[in-house]
Design a protein around this motif. Structure first.
Motif, PDB file in Angstrom:
ATOM      1  N   ILE A   1       0.834  -1.202   0.000  1.00 49.78           N
ATOM      2  CA  ILE A   1       0.000   0.000   0.000  1.00 49.78           C
ATOM      3  C   ILE A   1       0.870   1.254   0.000  1.00 49.78           C
ATOM      4  O   ILE A   1       0.592   2.232  -0.720  1.00 49.78           O
ATOM      5  N   LEU A   2       1.930   1.255   0.799  1.00 52.73           N
ATOM      6  CA  LEU A   2       2.822   2.414   0.848  1.00 52.73           C
ATOM      7  C   LEU A   2       3.470   2.672  -0.507  1.00 52.73           C
ATOM      8  O   LEU A   2       3.637   3.827  -0.921  1.00 52.73           O
ATOM      9  N   GLN A   3       3.826   1.599  -1.209  1.00 56.72           N
ATOM     10  CA  GLN A   3       4.412   1.760  -2.542  1.00 56.72           C
ATOM     11  C   GLN A   3       3.406   2.420  -3.488  1.00 56.72           C
ATOM     12  O   GLN A   3       3.747   3.328  -4.263  1.00 56.72           O
TER      13      GLN A   3
ATOM     14  N   HIS B   1      14.440   1.528  -3.316  1.00 57.15           N
ATOM     15  CA  HIS B   1      14.643   0.627  -2.176  1.00 57.15           C
ATOM     16  C   HIS B   1      14.511   1.349  -0.841  1.00 57.15           C
ATOM     17  O   HIS B   1      14.164   0.716   0.170  1.00 57.15           O
ATOM     18  N   TRP B   2      14.782   2.652  -0.817  1.00 49.68           N
ATOM     19  CA  TRP B   2      14.707   3.343   0.465  1.00 49.68           C
ATOM     20  C   TRP B   2      13.269   3.392   1.000  1.00 49.68           C
ATOM     21  O   TRP B   2      13.059   3.535   2.223  1.00 49.68           O
ATOM     22  N   LEU B   3      12.281   3.255   0.103  1.00 44.99           N
ATOM     23  CA  LEU B   3      10.894   3.170   0.576  1.00 44.99           C
ATOM     24  C   LEU B   3      10.691   1.926   1.436  1.00 44.99           C
ATOM     25  O   LEU B   3       9.992   1.962   2.457  1.00 44.99           O
TER      26      LEU B   3
ATOM     27  N   ASP C   1      10.169  -7.407  -4.750  1.00 41.80           N
ATOM     28  CA  ASP C   1      11.262  -8.052  -5.478  1.00 41.80           C
ATOM     29  C   ASP C   1      12.578  -7.955  -4.730  1.00 41.80           C
ATOM     30  O   ASP C   1      13.450  -8.820  -4.866  1.00 41.80           O
ATOM     31  N   ALA C   2      12.755  -6.910  -3.927  1.00 43.03           N
ATOM     32  CA  ALA C   2      13.996  -6.764  -3.174  1.00 43.03           C
ATOM     33  C   ALA C   2      14.167  -7.855  -2.124  1.00 43.03           C
ATOM     34  O   ALA C   2      15.287  -8.126  -1.680  1.00 43.03           O
TER      35      ALA C   2
ATOM     36  N   LEU D   1      11.544   0.462   9.092  1.00 42.54           N
ATOM     37  CA  LEU D   1      12.066   1.081  10.309  1.00 42.54           C
ATOM     38  C   LEU D   1      10.996   1.794  11.118  1.00 42.54           C
ATOM     39  O   LEU D   1      11.080   1.858  12.355  1.00 42.54           O
ATOM     40  N   VAL D   2       9.985   2.348  10.438  1.00 43.90           N
ATOM     41  CA  VAL D   2       8.958   3.112  11.154  1.00 43.90           C
ATOM     42  C   VAL D   2       8.200   2.255  12.175  1.00 43.90           C
ATOM     43  O   VAL D   2       8.003   2.699  13.327  1.00 43.90           O
TER      44      VAL D   2
END
Length: 616
Positions: free
Chosen positions: A404-406, A500-502, A475-476, A508-509
């Motif tokens: 969803i965030l993506q 990837h930082w997303l 995929d990562a 982390l959040v």
């Protein structure tokens, strides 16, 4: 054979409901449990068989159809009672029957000593049947029947313990608020019927794709959105859901966590070409979802009732699904619908086990130190909490929320930021509950133990809450896209993944939120009393939407009714009633019972008749 299984899956719980209701509450607990849970279990078994056959040999048209009968056919309009199994309804079928069976099995232990257990299972199985009609219907009019069916079952189950006035009030409130949305939805369906000449889903969507969107289509979309908002407890029609916790805990797990509140998500996903053709409607869906998820998360942060915490959490997570729908991330919305059914049903059922063992207390500040007293329930609740918070890599909630965030990032970075803030708040409020309930000093001594019939569903859902996300991964991490591949014929290719930082931010959040919860509510130094300030009281009251509606709608309406007590219509009816009463008194006096008077009236009438007859 496959087409025959579709109506049979609905018929099993429907027949069980009929048998249980016809017993008039005289059926003993064991047969009630066997019929109730067994019928849904049989539907779940047939659903698995049907799903395997569908996946191994997909129908040439992409959907399996079963027409039961033609309901009505007049000039310019037709409606059928017909079922359809496509990838979307297949996913919903497995969720409703699979999770529903586990919840009803749990209810056999939870409700075993309730004198009205037959009525309870009758309402629960009727709800499952209505929900299956909703997700199977290939005609929007028959879908509306299922829609109304789950609404009336919700009313019956919220007010199940009807001797308590608060429960009856909560049921009535849920009924009225959801009826507002149902009326809007019916108007939207009528507009679609005039536009397409039918309410068959395929024909309606074909009309949408072949004709450009106009004002009529936009109005229909917003009316349908109103129905979805009410049923899924989204702003501004969300006030009924926290009060609906008055019902038994299995009701909360089935209706208000895993199935009914997702009906609005299903409706928008089913009619996604209509909404996608109207950008302003898509924006409205996304904004409603974002506002709801943030407001509900804020309320959950300060609640003291364990079930109300989970109720506001449900509103927030449905908000995530609406946000995904509004950004066009259709697969992400359905993925989160599935994982949410796993971990939220688990959390409600674990909460029910806790409530039973702490003498039916629901205030988290009256619990504490329960991790050692009930380690199995603690493990189940911890698994559900980790999945709700989206603990990275280990839980199903992480993968669906990350998807969803993506989608939110691709639509608008501001939407992504709001969703990320909601994820942070989610981790805080659910682990606040974990730390207060299971750690620290014990305020209530638990009794008894959780029986096997309640423990088995908890174990099954805990496993699903942890591993259910493996069907769809970034995929990562691993190129696994089972759910997207299943739904792609319906929704098209999913959105591409962002940088990837997303993924790192989304990982982390939740951890940061758990850390904040530990600092604030850790057993030794944390705050162990509920916050008492103006903002906390406002959030605990659900941001005072009830007061707002009371001032803007309820009081003006009642005041207008009081002022309008003596209008012309009332005076005409009062005059009619007074005339009738006077006439009754006159004719009553004529009925004296004296034969001489009756003979006199006859003679007088005869004289009058003769005079009229001989008059020139």
């Amino acid at each position: 054979m496959d087409a025959l299984l579709l109506p049979l899956i609905v018929a099993c719980p429907l027949l069980a409901a009929g048998v249980l209701f016809l017993s008039a509450g005289r059926m003993p607990p064991l047969p009630s449990c066997v019929i109730g849970a067994g019928s849904v279990g049989l539907s779940a078994l047939m659903a698995v068989v049907l799903a395997i056959g569908f996946l191994q040999t997909p129908p040439p048209t992409g959907a399996l159809h079963a027409t039961l009968w033609s309901w009505m056919q007049v000039e310019g309009f037709s409606a059928r009672i017909a079922f359809m199994l496509d990838p979307l309804s297949l996913v919903m079928m497995l969720v409703v029957t699979g999770v529903g069976f586990l919840i009803l099995l749990y209810a056999c232990g939870y409700m075993h000593d309730d004198p009205d257990i037959a009525r309870f299972f009758g309402c629960m199985t009727l709800f499952v049947a209505a929900m299956l009609v909703l997700v199977f219907s290939s005609d929007l009019l028959s879908l509306y029947i299922g829609w109304e069916g789950v609404g009336i079952c919700s009313y019956l189950l919220i007010g199940f313990w009807h001797t308590d006035t608060a429960n009856v009030t909560a049921a009535r409130k849920a009924f009225i608020v959801t009826r507002i949305g149902d009326a809007a939805m019916l108007c939207g369906l009528l507009l679609l019927a005039t536009r397409a000449g039918t309410l068959d889903v395929a024909s309606v969507l074909q009309t949408v794709t072949t004709r450009p969107a106009d004002l009529q289509a936009a109005i229909a979309a917003f009316l349908l959105l109103g129905g979805a908002v009410a049923k899924s407890a989204q702003v501004p029609l969300q006030t009924w859901l926290p009060d609906a916790m008055a019902g038994p805990t299995p009701v909360s797990a089935l209706i208000h966590a895993a199935t009914m509140v997702t009906a609005g998500v299903y409706l928008i996903a089913r009619l996604h070409p209509l909404f996608a053709s109207i950008p302003v409607a898509m924006t409205a869906v996304a904004l409603i979802g974002l506002i709801t998820l943030l407001l509900a998360a804020g309320s959950a942060l300060v609640q003291t009732d364990i079930k109300r915490i989970l109720a506001y959490s449900t509103m927030s997570q449905i908000g995530y699904m609406f946000l995904a729908l509004g950004t066009g991330a259709w697969q992400a919305a359905i993925f989160h619908l599935v994982t949410h059914a796993f971990f939220k049903a688990l959390l409600f059922m674990a909460a029910g086990a806790i409530i039973l063992r702490v003498h039916h207390r629901q205030d988290i500040y009256q619990m504490g130190g329960l991790a050692h007293a009930m380690p199995g329930v603690f493990a189940a609740f911890l698994a559900g909490s980790a999945a709700l918070a989206g603990l990275p890599l280990l839980t199903a909630g992480f993968y669906s929320k990350e998807m969803i965030l993506q989608g939110a990032w691709h639509a608008d970075p501001m939407l992504w930021a709001g969703a990320l803030l909601g994820a942070f708040a989610t981790a805080i409020y659910i682990f606040r509950c974990v730390f207060i309930v299971f750690f620290g000093p014990r305020h209530t001594e638990p009794h008894g133990r959780t029986g096997a019939i309640m423990a088995i569903p908890l174990v099954c859902l805990a496993v699903l809450a942890l591993t259910g996300g493996w069907m769809e991964m970034p995929d990562a991490i691993a190129p696994v896209h089972l759910l997207s591949n299943l739904l792609s014929p319906l929704f098209g290719a999913p959105m591409p993944e962002g940088p990837h930082w997303l993924l790192w931010a989304g990982s982390l959040v939740p951890l940061a939120g758990i850390g904040v919860a530990w600092m604030l509510w850790q057993p030794r130094t944390g705050t162990r009393t509920p916050p008492e300030n103006a903002l906390a009281r406002l959030a605990r009251a659900g941001w005072d939407f009830d007061t707002l509606y009371d001032v803007l709608i309820v009081r003006p309406f009642t005041t207008l009714g009081q002022l309008n007590q003596t209008d012309i219509c009332d005076r005409l009816s009062d005059a009619t009633a007074a005339t009738a009463r006077a006439g009754g008194r006159v004719f009553g006096r004529m009925q004296s019972g004296q034969v001489r008077r009756y003979a006199g009236w006859i003679a007088a009438g005869t004289v009058v008749a003769l005079c009229l007859g001989v008059r020139p």
